[in-house]
Design a protein around this motif. Structure first.
Motif, PDB file in Angstrom:
ATOM      1  N   ARG A  15       0.833  -1.210   0.000  1.00 27.17           N
ATOM      2  CA  ARG A  15       0.000   0.000   0.000  1.00 27.17           C
ATOM      3  C   ARG A  15       0.863   1.255   0.000  1.00 27.17           C
ATOM      4  O   ARG A  15       0.599   2.198  -0.756  1.00 27.17           O
ATOM      5  CB  ARG A  15      -0.924  -0.004   1.220  1.00 27.17           C
ATOM      6  CG  ARG A  15      -2.055  -1.014   1.171  1.00 27.17           C
ATOM      7  CD  ARG A  15      -2.808  -1.023   2.482  1.00 27.17           C
ATOM      8  NE  ARG A  15      -3.430   0.282   2.735  1.00 27.17           N
ATOM      9  CZ  ARG A  15      -3.752   0.724   3.947  1.00 27.17           C
ATOM     10  NH1 ARG A  15      -3.489  -0.002   5.026  1.00 27.17           N
ATOM     11  NH2 ARG A  15      -4.334   1.904   4.088  1.00 27.17           N
ATOM     12  N   LEU A  16       1.887   1.279   0.832  1.00 24.40           N
ATOM     13  CA  LEU A  16       2.772   2.446   0.911  1.00 24.40           C
ATOM     14  C   LEU A  16       3.483   2.675  -0.421  1.00 24.40           C
ATOM     15  O   LEU A  16       3.609   3.812  -0.890  1.00 24.40           O
ATOM     16  CB  LEU A  16       3.798   2.260   2.027  1.00 24.40           C
ATOM     17  CG  LEU A  16       3.267   2.388   3.453  1.00 24.40           C
ATOM     18  CD1 LEU A  16       4.281   1.842   4.452  1.00 24.40           C
ATOM     19  CD2 LEU A  16       2.955   3.853   3.784  1.00 24.40           C
ATOM     20  N   GLN A  39       3.254   5.814  -5.755  1.00 25.69           N
ATOM     21  CA  GLN A  39       3.067   5.830  -7.202  1.00 25.69           C
ATOM     22  C   GLN A  39       1.878   6.700  -7.599  1.00 25.69           C
ATOM     23  O   GLN A  39       1.937   7.411  -8.602  1.00 25.69           O
ATOM     24  CB  GLN A  39       2.874   4.405  -7.728  1.00 25.69           C
ATOM     25  CG  GLN A  39       4.133   3.553  -7.695  1.00 25.69           C
ATOM     26  CD  GLN A  39       3.883   2.156  -8.227  1.00 25.69           C
ATOM     27  OE1 GLN A  39       2.959   1.462  -7.804  1.00 25.69           O
ATOM     28  NE2 GLN A  39       4.710   1.724  -9.163  1.00 25.69           N
ATOM     29  N   THR A  40       0.797   6.644  -6.807  1.00 28.22           N
ATOM     30  CA  THR A  40      -0.360   7.485  -7.130  1.00 28.22           C
ATOM     31  C   THR A  40      -0.034   8.962  -6.923  1.00 28.22           C
ATOM     32  O   THR A  40      -0.477   9.812  -7.698  1.00 28.22           O
ATOM     33  CB  THR A  40      -1.601   7.117  -6.289  1.00 28.22           C
ATOM     34  OG1 THR A  40      -1.334   7.336  -4.903  1.00 28.22           O
ATOM     35  CG2 THR A  40      -2.026   5.685  -6.515  1.00 28.22           C
ATOM     36  N   SER A  75      -6.808  -0.470  -0.333  1.00 31.33           N
ATOM     37  CA  SER A  75      -5.929  -1.647  -0.361  1.00 31.33           C
ATOM     38  C   SER A  75      -4.963  -1.509  -1.537  1.00 31.33           C
ATOM     39  O   SER A  75      -5.139  -0.644  -2.410  1.00 31.33           O
ATOM     40  CB  SER A  75      -6.754  -2.912  -0.524  1.00 31.33           C
ATOM     41  OG  SER A  75      -7.387  -2.920  -1.800  1.00 31.33           O
ATOM     42  N   SER A  76      -3.959  -2.370  -1.595  1.00 36.15           N
ATOM     43  CA  SER A  76      -2.999  -2.319  -2.705  1.00 36.15           C
ATOM     44  C   SER A  76      -3.688  -2.608  -4.036  1.00 36.15           C
ATOM     45  O   SER A  76      -3.329  -2.036  -5.069  1.00 36.15           O
ATOM     46  CB  SER A  76      -1.865  -3.321  -2.470  1.00 36.15           C
ATOM     47  OG  SER A  76      -2.358  -4.650  -2.421  1.00 36.15           O
ATOM     48  N   LEU A 124      -2.986   4.808   5.797  1.00 34.91           N
ATOM     49  CA  LEU A 124      -1.535   4.875   5.630  1.00 34.91           C
ATOM     50  C   LEU A 124      -0.916   5.953   6.509  1.00 34.91           C
ATOM     51  O   LEU A 124       0.234   5.832   6.917  1.00 34.91           O
ATOM     52  CB  LEU A 124      -1.201   5.118   4.155  1.00 34.91           C
ATOM     53  CG  LEU A 124      -1.479   3.929   3.232  1.00 34.91           C
ATOM     54  CD1 LEU A 124      -1.178   4.287   1.790  1.00 34.91           C
ATOM     55  CD2 LEU A 124      -0.662   2.711   3.657  1.00 34.91           C
ATOM     56  N   LYS A 125      -1.670   6.994   6.810  1.00 32.63           N
ATOM     57  CA  LYS A 125      -1.173   8.035   7.719  1.00 32.63           C
ATOM     58  C   LYS A 125      -0.914   7.435   9.100  1.00 32.63           C
ATOM     59  O   LYS A 125       0.098   7.751   9.742  1.00 32.63           O
ATOM     60  CB  LYS A 125      -2.194   9.171   7.825  1.00 32.63           C
ATOM     61  CG  LYS A 125      -2.257  10.072   6.592  1.00 32.63           C
ATOM     62  CD  LYS A 125      -1.008  10.957   6.520  1.00 32.63           C
ATOM     63  CE  LYS A 125      -1.161  12.023   5.444  1.00 32.63           C
ATOM     64  NZ  LYS A 125      -1.187  11.473   4.085  1.00 32.63           N
ATOM     65  N   GLU A 126      -1.814   6.569   9.568  1.00 36.40           N
ATOM     66  CA  GLU A 126      -1.633   5.918  10.864  1.00 36.40           C
ATOM     67  C   GLU A 126      -0.417   4.999  10.841  1.00 36.40           C
ATOM     68  O   GLU A 126       0.360   4.957  11.806  1.00 36.40           O
ATOM     69  CB  GLU A 126      -2.887   5.125  11.226  1.00 36.40           C
ATOM     70  CG  GLU A 126      -4.108   5.976  11.532  1.00 36.40           C
ATOM     71  CD  GLU A 126      -5.363   5.146  11.731  1.00 36.40           C
ATOM     72  OE1 GLU A 126      -6.119   5.476  12.648  1.00 36.40           O
ATOM     73  OE2 GLU A 126      -5.571   4.174  10.968  1.00 36.40           O
ATOM     74  N   ILE A 127      -0.254   4.260   9.754  1.00 37.96           N
ATOM     75  CA  ILE A 127       0.884   3.355   9.628  1.00 37.96           C
ATOM     76  C   ILE A 127       2.198   4.131   9.637  1.00 37.96           C
ATOM     77  O   ILE A 127       3.165   3.755  10.300  1.00 37.96           O
ATOM     78  CB  ILE A 127       0.760   2.523   8.341  1.00 37.96           C
ATOM     79  CG1 ILE A 127      -0.442   1.589   8.446  1.00 37.96           C
ATOM     80  CG2 ILE A 127       2.040   1.727   8.075  1.00 37.96           C
ATOM     81  CD1 ILE A 127      -0.778   0.857   7.170  1.00 37.96           C
TER      82      ILE A 127
END
Length: 274
Positions: A135-136, A141-142, A198-199, A260-263
């Motif tokens: 995901r990261l 890439q996005t 999700s990825s 993803l911010k939490e991760i």
């Protein structure tokens, strides 16, 4: 030019520029000096080879080698000279096609190869990542893809970027806007929907972004409506492809439990406590 005696990041980072959108670039004439080329005509031939390599690898020349004319003083008069705003990938191609007898070229080949490699993963390397790592990686890439997409869209006449963005989402998500997607996912106000995918869902959006970039590059005249319609059509085409392959529709994919911010915050805390 100063003689370069050792390889280090600052050698080429020192001439890197950042534009108003946060994108990095190098100026060809500054890179020319850094690499030891005294004549522009010789360096221009290297750039031409690099552009051919860029095209043959199915990458956009305009996105990586932006023409940047300059007005310079020559005594009491002025004249226009050609320069280029180069992406990191363009710099990599240039040093690969430059004369390796120049010490700085050899250093540049090492530096840009290493740095470009850091931004890419092989299929085998990607398969070994955890879902959060995937995901990261795809989120980056996005982000990078959207920077290029919005730059091209602006050149093609787009001014209403909310409408342009939502057109792509509507095509991919069966009529849903970004706000609709956020509400369905149960996100807080202004929480980024891409940080909560999700990825697999991010992969579908990467395809939407890159294919829209490619088609907008071919749009001959600036026209906001045409560009916006193109974004919708690409999103719809990606959706149709997923359906034809028997895949899960994007809106039916589960939303990850953590954004993803939490991760990223958790990873930062781990580093700080070490």
């Amino acid at each position: 030019m100063n003689q370069l005696t050792e390889y280090n990041e600052s050698t080429f980072e020192s001439i890197k520029h950042i534009n108003e959108y946060g994108n990095e670039y190098w100026l060809a004439r500054e890179l020319q000096t850094m690499l030891g080329y005294k004549e522009w005509r010789l360096f221009a031939a290297v750039i031409e080879k690099a552009q051919i390599a860029c095209s043959q690898s199915n990458n956009s020349i305009n996105s990586n080698f932006g023409v940047y004319p300059k007005i310079v003083k020559t005594g009491v008069s002025t004249k226009t000279i050609i320069d280029y705003k180069l992406s990191r990938y363009a710099c990599y191609l240039i040093v690969q096609n430059a004369n390796p007898r120049f010490e700085a070229v050899a250093l540049g080949q090492t530096y840009f190869a290493v740095q470009t490699r850091k931004m890419e993963l092989s299929e085998e390397e990607y398969s070994k990542l955890t879902e959060d790592e995937k995901r990261l990686y795809r989120r980056k890439q996005t982000k990078d893809g959207n920077k290029i997409l919005y730059k091209i869209a602006r050149e093609k006449g787009v001014k209403n970027f909310d409408r342009f963005t939502n057109a792509g989402y509507k095509g991919l998500y069966n009529g849903e806007t970004a706000n609709d997607i956020a509400k369905r996912k149960g996100l807080r106000y202004r929480e980024d929907i891409l940080d909560n995918m999700s990825s697999v869902e991010l992969g579908a959006n990467i395809f939407r972004i890159t294919q829209t970039e490619a088609l907008l590059e071919k749009q001959e005249e600036p026209n906001e409506q045409v560009a916006t319609n193109t974004h919708y059509k690409v999103g719809k085409a990606v959706r149709d492809t997923i359906k034809n392959l028997g895949g899960t529709m994007p809106e039916e994919l589960p939303t990850p439990k953590r954004s993803l911010k939490e991760i990223e915050k958790e990873e930062l805390k781990k580093i700080e406590t070490k």
